[in-house]
Structure formats: structure tokens, C-alpha cells
Design a protein around this motif. Structure first.
Motif, PDB file in Angstrom:
ATOM      1  N   THR A 104       0.824  -1.207   0.000  1.00 37.36           N
ATOM      2  CA  THR A 104       0.000   0.000   0.000  1.00 37.36           C
ATOM      3  C   THR A 104       0.855   1.253   0.000  1.00 37.36           C
ATOM      4  O   THR A 104       0.638   2.188  -0.780  1.00 37.36           O
ATOM      5  CB  THR A 104      -0.938  -0.008   1.225  1.00 37.36           C
ATOM      6  N   GLY A 154     -14.384  -0.043  -0.408  1.00 37.17           N
ATOM      7  CA  GLY A 154     -13.369  -0.909   0.173  1.00 37.17           C
ATOM      8  C   GLY A 154     -13.639  -2.375  -0.130  1.00 37.17           C
ATOM      9  O   GLY A 154     -14.787  -2.804  -0.223  1.00 37.17           O
ATOM     10  N   PRO A 159      -7.702  -5.494   3.181  1.00 33.35           N
ATOM     11  CA  PRO A 159      -8.079  -4.385   4.047  1.00 33.35           C
ATOM     12  C   PRO A 159      -7.204  -3.150   3.883  1.00 33.35           C
ATOM     13  O   PRO A 159      -7.576  -2.069   4.336  1.00 33.35           O
ATOM     14  CB  PRO A 159      -7.922  -4.971   5.454  1.00 33.35           C
ATOM     15  N   SER A 163      -8.389  -1.018  -0.310  1.00 39.46           N
ATOM     16  CA  SER A 163      -9.435  -0.412   0.500  1.00 39.46           C
ATOM     17  C   SER A 163      -9.168   1.082   0.703  1.00 39.46           C
ATOM     18  O   SER A 163      -8.929   1.792  -0.259  1.00 39.46           O
ATOM     19  CB  SER A 163      -9.586  -1.172   1.821  1.00 39.46           C
ATOM     20  N   THR A 164      -9.150   1.545   1.938  1.00 30.74           N
ATOM     21  CA  THR A 164      -9.219   2.976   2.235  1.00 30.74           C
ATOM     22  C   THR A 164      -8.149   3.804   1.522  1.00 30.74           C
ATOM     23  O   THR A 164      -8.449   4.833   0.918  1.00 30.74           O
ATOM     24  CB  THR A 164      -9.118   3.188   3.757  1.00 30.74           C
ATOM     25  N   THR A 169      -7.998   4.596  -4.461  1.00 26.95           N
ATOM     26  CA  THR A 169      -7.843   5.896  -3.805  1.00 26.95           C
ATOM     27  C   THR A 169      -6.544   6.567  -4.229  1.00 26.95           C
ATOM     28  O   THR A 169      -6.518   7.761  -4.552  1.00 26.95           O
ATOM     29  CB  THR A 169      -7.881   5.725  -2.276  1.00 26.95           C
ATOM     30  N   VAL A 181     -14.697   7.430   0.239  1.00 28.60           N
ATOM     31  CA  VAL A 181     -14.589   5.986   0.433  1.00 28.60           C
ATOM     32  C   VAL A 181     -15.766   5.479   1.261  1.00 28.60           C
ATOM     33  O   VAL A 181     -16.080   6.045   2.308  1.00 28.60           O
ATOM     34  CB  VAL A 181     -13.263   5.612   1.139  1.00 28.60           C
ATOM     35  N   GLY A 183     -16.363   2.531   3.503  1.00 28.34           N
ATOM     36  CA  GLY A 183     -15.586   1.496   4.160  1.00 28.34           C
ATOM     37  C   GLY A 183     -16.296   0.152   4.148  1.00 28.34           C
ATOM     38  O   GLY A 183     -17.524   0.079   4.106  1.00 28.34           O
ATOM     39  N   HIS A 184     -15.504  -0.922   4.206  1.00 28.61           N
ATOM     40  CA  HIS A 184     -16.069  -2.278   4.239  1.00 28.61           C
ATOM     41  C   HIS A 184     -16.284  -2.700   5.676  1.00 28.61           C
ATOM     42  O   HIS A 184     -15.396  -2.549   6.523  1.00 28.61           O
ATOM     43  CB  HIS A 184     -15.142  -3.256   3.523  1.00 28.61           C
ATOM     44  N   GLY A 191     -10.034   0.304   8.427  1.00 36.12           N
ATOM     45  CA  GLY A 191     -10.373   1.434   7.565  1.00 36.12           C
ATOM     46  C   GLY A 191     -10.276   2.757   8.298  1.00 36.12           C
ATOM     47  O   GLY A 191      -9.783   3.754   7.759  1.00 36.12           O
TER      48      GLY A 191
END
Length: 506
Positions: A104, A154, A159, A163-164, A169, A181, A183-184, A191
């Protein structure tokens, strides 16, 4: 120091709670309460994003690159807390979360470097030709420009990286687009802490507070409101075919249709060619089992099916894969729902007529054990469900009669994220016949490897023809993913002062 979530949304630079709450369902550790997102939350976040676009969309690449690098710094500053809450919520091992955090952060820094190079702008210039006959040519410049606020959903299985602050993004922010976003609910605490990192970076650089918002949870109405909001100009999504298709249809039905960049999954077929199987079938089978069971099979690039021509080495391949899968311990799945879905999918496949069960799964609760079956080509053709993704460590070996049948089955495939060839040099003629078929079916074609593990780089394509993704001309991984959130604009006969202004904000 451990991380205790506060359970709030981040909207326009403010953390705010909602009246309704939902409880997280972690694999270990304590459950926490989180605010449920509302349509009003979405509206506030989208309006803030549009306001932010008026400044953020026209910052020079140097400023956006500084923001991406600052986000990476803030994520790294929270490394231990992210790993702690992430492992509790998802059940993923610590090493996996550390690796995913590195990915990430790495893609944020890569995108920063890429936009500093200016390659994403695809600048083109046709100089004026005032003396051209019979018609003069004007001065025309082309440059890619950001499209506006982007919605990101997300993903359950990544994760961090999807995601975030994940690829969608990072790509949108790199392009100059503010992000909202959703979130999940599988990892709301993870998140939240990543959203805190993004907001800290924003505050440090004094950027508009609407450049990033994060809304927790919510029902389908909230997701629908996000993709249908008139200020949202594109959507990034990683998830199921059913959920993604529903959102895709909503985007298309808007008064102003917008692009929906959905990555919807795949069974990632492998074609194991005769000489490779004869010479190293056991090694291929063992490595396939490792890839199939990695991370409890919870990768969209999981190689779920292999086609192999009956002959020398096939038994060794199947025996080696079966032995490795039987020895694989059960693993915790990301959510209770994903575990239940896996168990249902495996049960349905094991009940398939004419299927030889090589490894039967003993899964219960939130755990998953591998399953492995063998079928012939006729059984594969007559059971459409076998071609549907089973999200987890489940593999199918399809035994075909000859090269022509292998080619026929390859032609029948729907769109895939990946397709793989295992070949020796003597298999080159058959591989040459398969290659033009597979490149029409998949976004990435591999040789003598396994598709789990998607390198983040300039040349990567993570996407494919529908139903693997909803836009086969795009990728959700790699620097080309930034182009999803840009559009070309031509500038004709701009005076030098405006050209200089254009370049200053590029």
C-alpha cells in the motif's frame, strides 16, 4: 500501543458519529461499535469533495505527489497499530498484513514518482501550420485532466491494498480527484485508522478538508446513493460479480452515466501443456496447491482450474497437488459470510455428477480447508456452475482428450483477470495457438508461474473482459490505473500566457 476504534465517519475533515451503530465481527479480540453511514452522510461528503476539486484538481503534480508521500509516511507511523487491528478483524496472519501495508505504501510512493514524471498527462502538441494549403492548421495541444470526485468501495479481501488508501484511492488522488470511500464492514477499524492517516497528511499540507472522506458501513441504500450522487464522476470497486453488477447498472442508469471501474473476480484458468506435464508434472502440481491455498484462497487471482491433456505426468501432477492440499491446515477466512459461501460452493461442486473428489474439504465456522476435484471435459461443459468462482482454496483439474479439445475449451471462456500457460520448449507450437485466444480472454497472460501476487508496476494490467471487470480497457493495479480518473482535453490556439498557466497546474 494497541488501537481502539472510535467508530466515527470522517466527512470534510470532521469525525462525526451517527445515531445507528453496527458491531464489528473480528476473528479475535474485542468487537467494537461503528456508526452506520446514511444518505445524508454521503451527500455531505460528495458536496465537500466537489468543493475540494476546485483547488485540489488544479494543484501541480508536485503538490499531489507530496500528498501521496505524506499519506505513506502517516501509514508507516501507525504500522504496529494497523497490523494489530487488521489481524484481529480479518484473521489474516501478521506477516500478510505487514506485506500488504508495504504494498500500500509502495504504490502511493510509486504513483507520486509517476506523476512527477508527467507520463500520466500524455501530452501531445501539433504546432500551427498557418501556411498549409488548402486550409491552415491551428495550434492544438492535448493533455489529460482530472474528472472530478471519485467514489471508492473498500474490498473485503484486502483491508489495506484495495481499501481505504488502496490502489483506487491512490490513483484518484494522483490524478487530482477528491475521494469518498465507503468502508467495508469486514474491517471497519482498519479502515478507520488508515483514514486517520490520510487526514493527518491532509492537515499537515493544509489541503481542502473535502479532498478525502470516509463513511462507515451502511446498507445498500448508502452504496446506491454514493454511485448515483450527481457530483460523483467515477467509481472504483473490488468485490463480487453480483454486487458490482448492481452498482454498474446504477451508474449506467444515471441521468449522467459515469464509468464504473469494477474488478469482479475470476477463476484464472491454467493450461498445462503436455511436455511440461510429462517432464515436471509433480512440481507443477505441488506449486499449484501452494498458490491455490495461499491466504485461504481469498485472492481474485486464485488459479481455480487447470486444463491438462490426458497423458504422461498427469497422475503425478494430481497426486502431488492432492498430497500438498491434504497437508494444508485449515485457515481462518475473512468473514463468516465468506466462509459460509465457500462451504456452499464446495458442497455444490463435490455433488457434481461424474466428478472425482481428490480432496474433500472439512470446513466449519469461519475456517476453510482445501478441496480438489477432477472432471473430464464433458462434465466441465455440462455443469455451468463449475465455471463460477468459489472464493477460497478450491481447485478443479479438467482432463481433456487432445490439443483440439483444449483449444475449444479455451475459446469458450468468459473474461478473466489472468490466464496461465505451463510449457516446455517443445510445447511452443500449442502455446502459440493458445496465446491469441487467451489474450482475448484475460488482462494478464503468464507463462510457467502462478497468478497470485500482482506486481505494482508500470506494465501491470489487473483487469480483463467482462465479467472479470466492467472496463477491460483499464487496470486497477499499476501506474496506468491513474488514467481511469483522467480525460483528454484539447486546447486550440491558446495564447502563451494560458499555456504557461496550463503547464503550471499539470
Amino acid at each position: 500501543m494497541s488501537y481502539t476504534p472510535h467508530g466515527k465517519h470522517l466527512i470534510a475533515g470532521n469525525w462525526r458519529a451517527g445515531d445507528a451503530k453496527f458491531q464489528s465481527s473480528p476473528s479475535s479480540g474485542s468487537s467494537h461499535a461503528f456508526s452506520v453511514g446514511t444518505v445524508a452522510d454521503i451527500d455531505d461528503a460528495c458536496r465537500a469533495a466537489e468543493s475540494a476539486f476546485e483547488t485540489y484538481g488544479y494543484l501541480p503534480s508536485t503538490a499531489r505527489a507530496e500528498f501521496l508521500n505524506a499519506i505513506a509516511d502517516e501509514i508507516e507511523a501507525r504500522a504496529d497499530q494497523i497490523t494489530q487491528i487488521g489481524t484481529e478483524e480479518t484473521g489474516l496472519p501478521e506477516a500478510r498484513l505487514i506485506g500488504e501495508r508495504g504494498r500500500t505504501v509502495g504504490q502511493l510512493r510509486l504513483f507520486a514518482q509517476h506523476i512527477l514524471s508527467g507520463q500520466h498527462l500524455d501530452r501531445r502538441h501539433d504546432a500551427a501550420m498557418p501556411d498549409r494549403k488548402p486550409l491552415a492548421r491551428p495550434d492544438i495541444r492535448l493533455m489529460q485532466r482530472p474528472i472530478g470526485p471519485v467514489a471508492v468501495f473498500g474490498a473485503s479481501n484486502f483491508p489495506l491494498a484495495f481499501s481505504t488508501a488502496g490502489g483506487d484511492t491512490a490513483a484518484a488522488l494522483a490524478a487530482g480527484c477528491p475521494v469518498v470511500v465507503k468502508g467495508h464492514s469486514a474491517h471497519p477499524g482498519t479502515g478507520e485508522i488508515v483514514a486517520e492517516a490520510i487526514d493527518a497528511a491532509r492537515r499537515k499540507l493544509n489541503l481542502h478538508p473535502g479532498v478525502f472522506s470516509f463513511v462507515q458501513g451502511g446498507n445498500r441504500e448508502v452504496g446506491s446513493a454514493l454511485v448515483q450522487h450527481p457530483l460523483i464522476k467515477a467509481v472504483g470497486f473490488t468485490g463480487s460479480l453480483r454486487g458490482g453488477r448492481a452498482l454498474f447498472d446504477l451508474c449506467a442508469a444515471r441521468p449522467e452515466p459515469i464509468p464504473f471501474f469494477g474488478e469482479l473476480g475470476s477463476i484464472n484458468p491454467m493450461f498445462l501443456l503436455p511436455n511440461a506435464v510429462a517432464s515436471r508434472g509433480a512440481a507443477i502440481g505441488s506449486a499449484w496447491a501452494d498458490s491455490l491455498s495461499m491466504g485461504a484462497g481469498q485472492f481474485c487471482t486464485n488459479p481455480g482450474v487447470a486444463f491438462v491433456i490426458d497423458g504422461a505426468g498427469v497422475d503425478s501432477l494430481l497426486d502431488a497437488a492432492s498430497e500438498k492440499l491434504r497437508a494444508t491446515a485449515t485457515q481462518t477466512m475473512l468473514t463468516d459470510d465468506i466462509a459460509s459461501s465457500y462451504q456452499r460452493g464446495v458442497a455444490a461442486a463435490l455433488e457434481t455428477a461424474q466428478a472425482d473428489i481428490l480432496v474433500s474439504s472439512d470446513s466449519d465456522g469461519r475456517s476453510a480447508a482445501p478441496a480438489f476435484i477432477k472432471v473430464d471435459a464433458d462434465t466441465w461443459r455440462s455443469n455451468e456452475n463449475l465455471a463460477h468462482e468459489v472464493f477460497g482454496p478450491f481447485g478443479i483439474a479438467v482432463i481433456v482428450r487432445d490439443e483440439e479439445e483444449m483449444l475449444e475449451l479455451a475459446r469458450a471462456f468468459e473474461g478473466q483477470l489472468t490466464a496461465t500457460l505451463h510449457l516446455d520448449s517443445e510445447d511452443t507450437p500449442l502455446a502459440a495457438c493458445l496465446l491469441p485466444i487467451l489474450e482475448r480472454k484475460a488482462g494478464r497472460v503468464l507463462a510457467n508461474g502462478f497468478p497470485t501476487g500482482v506486481e505494482v508496476c508500470d506494465a501491470m494490467v489487473h483487469g480483463g473482459p467482462y465479467p472479470a471487470s466492467t472496463n477491460f480497457g483499464a487496470t486497477s493495479v499499476g501506474t496506468m490505473s491513474i488514467r481511469r480518473f483522467l480525460r483528454p482535453v484539447s486546447y486550440q490556439n491558446l495564447p502563451d500566457a494560458l499555456v504557461a498557466e496550463l503547464e503550471a497546474r499539470a
